[in-house]
Design an enzyme around this catalytic site. Structure first.
Site, PDB file in Angstrom:
ATOM      1  N   ASN A  47      -8.023  -7.107  -8.220  1.00  0.00           N
ATOM      2  CA  ASN A  47      -7.495  -5.846  -7.699  1.00  0.00           C
ATOM      3  C   ASN A  47      -6.152  -5.610  -8.381  1.00  0.00           C
ATOM      4  O   ASN A  47      -5.182  -6.283  -8.074  1.00  0.00           O
ATOM      5  CB  ASN A  47      -7.334  -5.964  -6.173  1.00  0.00           C
ATOM      6  CG  ASN A  47      -6.598  -4.780  -5.562  1.00  0.00           C
ATOM      7  OD1 ASN A  47      -6.398  -3.744  -6.220  1.00  0.00           O
ATOM      8  ND2 ASN A  47      -6.193  -4.925  -4.306  1.00  0.00           N
ATOM      9  N   TRP A  48      -6.155  -4.680  -9.321  1.00  0.00           N
ATOM     10  CA  TRP A  48      -4.916  -4.435 -10.083  1.00  0.00           C
ATOM     11  C   TRP A  48      -3.884  -3.663  -9.280  1.00  0.00           C
ATOM     12  O   TRP A  48      -2.748  -3.498  -9.722  1.00  0.00           O
ATOM     13  CB  TRP A  48      -5.248  -3.685 -11.390  1.00  0.00           C
ATOM     14  CG  TRP A  48      -5.753  -4.587 -12.483  1.00  0.00           C
ATOM     15  CD1 TRP A  48      -6.244  -5.858 -12.344  1.00  0.00           C
ATOM     16  CD2 TRP A  48      -5.817  -4.297 -13.886  1.00  0.00           C
ATOM     17  NE1 TRP A  48      -6.617  -6.370 -13.575  1.00  0.00           N
ATOM     18  CE2 TRP A  48      -6.361  -5.425 -14.535  1.00  0.00           C
ATOM     19  CE3 TRP A  48      -5.480  -3.179 -14.665  1.00  0.00           C
ATOM     20  CZ2 TRP A  48      -6.567  -5.495 -15.921  1.00  0.00           C
ATOM     21  CZ3 TRP A  48      -5.690  -3.242 -16.041  1.00  0.00           C
ATOM     22  CH2 TRP A  48      -6.219  -4.381 -16.655  1.00  0.00           C
ATOM     23  N   LYS A  49      -4.290  -3.121  -8.119  1.00  0.00           N
ATOM     24  CA  LYS A  49      -3.373  -2.309  -7.297  1.00  0.00           C
ATOM     25  C   LYS A  49      -2.755  -1.202  -8.153  1.00  0.00           C
ATOM     26  O   LYS A  49      -3.424  -0.661  -9.021  1.00  0.00           O
ATOM     27  CB  LYS A  49      -2.334  -3.212  -6.626  1.00  0.00           C
ATOM     28  CG  LYS A  49      -3.001  -4.368  -5.863  1.00  0.00           C
ATOM     29  CD  LYS A  49      -2.085  -5.158  -4.988  1.00  0.00           C
ATOM     30  CE  LYS A  49      -2.875  -6.252  -4.279  1.00  0.00           C
ATOM     31  NZ  LYS A  49      -2.066  -7.056  -3.372  1.00  0.00           N
ATOM     32  N   HIS A 106      -8.172  -2.228   2.451  1.00  0.00           N
ATOM     33  CA  HIS A 106      -7.166  -3.219   2.050  1.00  0.00           C
ATOM     34  C   HIS A 106      -5.967  -3.095   2.989  1.00  0.00           C
ATOM     35  O   HIS A 106      -5.614  -1.992   3.410  1.00  0.00           O
ATOM     36  CB  HIS A 106      -6.743  -2.990   0.593  1.00  0.00           C
ATOM     37  CG  HIS A 106      -5.897  -4.111   0.066  1.00  0.00           C
ATOM     38  ND1 HIS A 106      -4.564  -4.223   0.382  1.00  0.00           N
ATOM     39  CD2 HIS A 106      -6.204  -5.179  -0.698  1.00  0.00           C
ATOM     40  CE1 HIS A 106      -4.089  -5.329  -0.192  1.00  0.00           C
ATOM     41  NE2 HIS A 106      -5.066  -5.924  -0.849  1.00  0.00           N
ATOM     42  N   GLU A 138      -2.933  -3.081   2.481  1.00  0.00           N
ATOM     43  CA  GLU A 138      -1.891  -2.155   2.012  1.00  0.00           C
ATOM     44  C   GLU A 138      -2.262  -0.711   2.339  1.00  0.00           C
ATOM     45  O   GLU A 138      -1.388   0.111   2.600  1.00  0.00           O
ATOM     46  CB  GLU A 138      -1.656  -2.375   0.507  1.00  0.00           C
ATOM     47  CG  GLU A 138      -0.926  -3.696   0.260  1.00  0.00           C
ATOM     48  CD  GLU A 138      -1.214  -4.359  -1.079  1.00  0.00           C
ATOM     49  OE1 GLU A 138      -1.730  -3.691  -1.992  1.00  0.00           O
ATOM     50  OE2 GLU A 138      -0.916  -5.569  -1.200  1.00  0.00           O
ATOM     51  N   GLU A 155      -8.490 -11.446   4.042  1.00  0.00           N
ATOM     52  CA  GLU A 155      -7.185 -11.513   3.392  1.00  0.00           C
ATOM     53  C   GLU A 155      -6.076 -11.538   4.444  1.00  0.00           C
ATOM     54  O   GLU A 155      -5.692 -10.481   4.970  1.00  0.00           O
ATOM     55  CB  GLU A 155      -6.978 -10.289   2.494  1.00  0.00           C
ATOM     56  CG  GLU A 155      -7.993 -10.174   1.381  1.00  0.00           C
ATOM     57  CD  GLU A 155      -7.459  -9.356   0.215  1.00  0.00           C
ATOM     58  OE1 GLU A 155      -7.401  -9.904  -0.896  1.00  0.00           O
ATOM     59  OE2 GLU A 155      -7.065  -8.198   0.429  1.00  0.00           O
ATOM     60  N   GLY A 158       0.342 -11.602  -1.953  1.00  0.00           N
ATOM     61  CA  GLY A 158       1.498 -11.417  -2.819  1.00  0.00           C
ATOM     62  C   GLY A 158       2.705 -12.268  -2.443  1.00  0.00           C
ATOM     63  O   GLY A 158       3.807 -12.024  -2.920  1.00  0.00           O
ATOM     64  N   GLY A 197      -5.183 -10.378  -6.417  1.00  0.00           N
ATOM     65  CA  GLY A 197      -4.255  -9.336  -6.845  1.00  0.00           C
ATOM     66  C   GLY A 197      -3.493  -9.755  -8.087  1.00  0.00           C
ATOM     67  O   GLY A 197      -3.966  -9.611  -9.222  1.00  0.00           O
ATOM     68  N   GLY A 198      -2.309 -10.298  -7.894  1.00  0.00           N
ATOM     69  CA  GLY A 198      -1.398 -10.616  -8.989  1.00  0.00           C
ATOM     70  C   GLY A 198      -2.036 -11.397 -10.127  1.00  0.00           C
ATOM     71  O   GLY A 198      -1.817 -11.093 -11.311  1.00  0.00           O
TER      72      GLY A 198
HETATM   73  P1  PGA Z   1      -2.540 -11.398  -4.262  1.00  0.00           P
HETATM   74  O1  PGA Z   1      -3.250 -10.102  -3.626  1.00  0.00           O
HETATM   75  O2  PGA Z   1      -3.620 -12.164  -4.967  1.00  0.00           O
HETATM   76  O3  PGA Z   1      -1.515 -10.830  -5.212  1.00  0.00           O
HETATM   77  O4  PGA Z   1      -1.957 -12.167  -3.124  1.00  0.00           O
HETATM   78  C1  PGA Z   1      -4.506 -10.226  -3.030  1.00  0.00           C
HETATM   79  C2  PGA Z   1      -5.004  -8.880  -2.579  1.00  0.00           C
HETATM   80  O5  PGA Z   1      -4.207  -8.080  -2.063  1.00  0.00           O
HETATM   81  O6  PGA Z   1      -6.207  -8.594  -2.725  1.00  0.00           O
END
Ligand code: PGA
Length: 245
Positions: free
Chosen positions: A9-11, A93, A95, A163, A169, A226-227
């Site tokens: 997930n590149w966000k 998600h 976020e 999650e 993050g 994510g990251g």
């Molecule tokens: P992260 O994010 O790997 O940067 O902790 C995970 C996500 O939000 O899917």
């Protein structure tokens, strides 16, 4: 056999120059034994889909609207993601739940839209640190799962991502026992709805160095990352760890 999926997930990261990372990932994994998916910002989906054509890398979106079309400025319909070349979309998600006040009812409606368009819906659930410390993790997850997973979901059109909000993050991860407890619990909840074969991903600070021990947990079927999905160098070892598990 449940689906095994390494999803990135590149966000809100990435412009055209970042697409070379996808090509590097595809080159590193020409024929992976697990599914590999990268969920991109909407602006990159069509170009990425073209660049990934003929490779084993699938492309996804990060959100979709519940409606098929209409007056929803800035939003994207599931059919538009399909048109751009996506095969999956993340919904709910944390976020989005936080930044856009999305409730589980919204998430279920988005999942239905995604599934109707032919996308795999990756439905995210997870507790906050406060909820974990209050000992309410499993009941919070029960509520989110019950509210977000629509009737009509099946192993072909749905993936669940657990999650923990406090692990996203932050570099923090639950203990292996905590991950095992939650995934086992979610599997039982899915089984009670006749959906035991839906894949359950773990997400939150997954990286090459911790992936293998997380994937060794019986009810973990992959990861949402994510990251560490932003570069092929970071994501490739996660794919390799899932293949080896
Ligand atoms: P992260 O994010 O790997 O940067 O902790 C995970 C996500 O939000 O899917």
């Amino acid at each position: 056999m449940r689906k095994r999926l390494a999803a990135g997930n590149w966000k809100m990261n990435g412009t055209s120059g970042s697409l070379s990372e996808l090509e590097a990932l595809a080159a590193a994994h020409p024929a992976p034994s697990v599914e590999v998916l990268i969920c991109l910002p909407a602006t990159l989906i069509e170009r990425a889909s073209r660049r990934a054509e003929g490779s084993a890398i699938a492309i996804g979106g990060q959100d979709c609207h519940a409606a098929a079309s209409g007056a929803h400025t800035g939003d994207i319909a599931a059919t538009m993601l399909v048109d751009a070349g996506a095969s999956a979309v993340i919904v709910g998600h944390s976020e989005r739940r936080t930044d856009h006040a999305e409730t589980s009812a919204h998430v279920a409606a988005k999942a239905i839209a995604a599934q109707s368009a032919g996308l795999t819906a990756i439905i995210c659930i997870g507790e906050t640190l406060q909820e974990r410390e209050a000992g309410t993790t499993l009941s919070v997850l029960d509520d989110q799962l019950a509210g977000s997973l629509p009737d009509g979901a099946d192993a072909g059109n749905t993936v669940i991502a657990y999650e923990p909000v406090w692990a996203i993050g932050t570099g923090l991860t639950p203990t292996i026992d905590q991950i095992d407890e939650v995934h086992r619990h979610l599997r039982a909840r899915l089984a009670a709805r006749g959906l035991a074969d839906i894949a359950i991903l773990y997400g939150g600070s997954v990286k090459g160095s911790n992936a293998a021990e997380i994937f060794a947990v019986e009810d973990v079927d992959g990861a949402l990352v994510g990251g560490a999905s932003l570069t092929a160098a970071d994501f490739s070892p996660i794919v390799t760890a899932l293949e080896a598990s």
